[in-house]
Scaffold this motif. Structure first.
Motif, PDB file in Angstrom:
ATOM      1  N   CYS A   1      72.586  40.541  17.763  1.00 24.79           N
ATOM      2  CA  CYS A   1      73.034  39.199  18.128  1.00 24.79           C
ATOM      3  C   CYS A   1      73.828  38.619  16.960  1.00 24.79           C
ATOM      4  CB  CYS A   1      71.828  38.323  18.430  1.00 24.79           C
ATOM      5  SG  CYS A   1      72.246  36.596  18.704  1.00 24.79           S
TER       6      CYS A   1
ATOM      7  N   CYS B   1      69.284  37.327  24.194  1.00 19.62           N
ATOM      8  CA  CYS B   1      68.722  37.654  22.892  1.00 19.62           C
ATOM      9  C   CYS B   1      67.270  37.176  22.819  1.00 19.62           C
ATOM     10  CB  CYS B   1      69.572  36.972  21.820  1.00 19.62           C
ATOM     11  SG  CYS B   1      68.849  37.080  20.181  1.00 19.62           S
TER      12      CYS B   1
ATOM     13  N   LYS C   1      74.557  35.556  16.453  1.00 19.79           N
ATOM     14  CA  LYS C   1      74.054  34.235  16.078  1.00 19.79           C
ATOM     15  C   LYS C   1      72.843  34.321  15.143  1.00 19.79           C
ATOM     16  CE  LYS C   1      73.095  29.993  18.675  1.00 19.79           C
ATOM     17  NZ  LYS C   1      72.900  29.540  20.071  1.00 19.79           N
ATOM     18  N   CYS C   2      71.867  35.170  15.512  1.00 22.54           N
ATOM     19  CA  CYS C   2      70.625  35.212  14.720  1.00 22.54           C
ATOM     20  C   CYS C   2      70.340  36.601  14.153  1.00 22.54           C
ATOM     21  CB  CYS C   2      69.450  34.724  15.563  1.00 22.54           C
ATOM     22  SG  CYS C   2      69.000  35.823  16.909  1.00 22.54           S
TER      23      CYS C   2
ATOM     24  N   GLY D   1      65.670  36.655  20.235  1.00 22.34           N
ATOM     25  CA  GLY D   1      65.515  35.791  19.072  1.00 22.34           C
ATOM     26  C   GLY D   1      65.931  34.359  19.345  1.00 22.34           C
ATOM     27  N   CYS D   2      67.125  34.152  19.891  1.00 18.09           N
ATOM     28  CA  CYS D   2      67.640  32.792  20.068  1.00 18.09           C
ATOM     29  C   CYS D   2      67.905  32.434  21.525  1.00 18.09           C
ATOM     30  CB  CYS D   2      68.920  32.606  19.252  1.00 18.09           C
ATOM     31  SG  CYS D   2      70.311  33.590  19.840  1.00 18.09           S
TER      32      CYS D   2
HETATM   33 ZN   LIG Z   1      70.116  35.702  18.893  1.00 19.72          ZN
END
Ligand SMILES: [Zn+2]
Length: 87
Positions: free
Chosen positions: A16, A53, A18-19, A55-56
């Motif tokens: 990802c 994702c 973003k994260c 994670g986020c």
């Molecule tokens: Zn993410």
């Protein structure tokens, strides 16, 4: 029986953007940028299978049928790839 053509395959990791969470590992054929991932070539899946994702929570791909096979079409700017080790 004709031999199948030799295709260079690389095991890559898709993260990802973003994260930086690892989304999956994928056996990529050929060269060039990653646009889509065939589900059958994903070697390790860290997502819940919902194309988001873990994670986020951002959506990073959309499910498409390509030549009769399910594939994840990557949304550009959502992921980055790593480790282009030759097989
Ligand atoms: Zn993410």
């Amino acid at each position: 029986m004709p031999k199948p053509p030799k295709v260079s395959r690389r095991n890559i990791a898709i993260h990802c953007l973003k994260c930086r969470t690892l989304l999956y590992r994928y056996l990529k054929a050929g060269s060039g940028g990653l646009v889509k991932c065939f589900v059958e070539r994903i070697t390790e899946d860290r997502t819940a299978g919902d194309l988001r994702c873990p994670g986020c929570g951002q959506e990073f791909a959309r499910l498409r049928m390509i030549r009769g096979k399910p594939a994840h079409k990557i949304i550009s700017g959502k992921i980055f790839t790593r480790g282009m080790t030759r097989k």
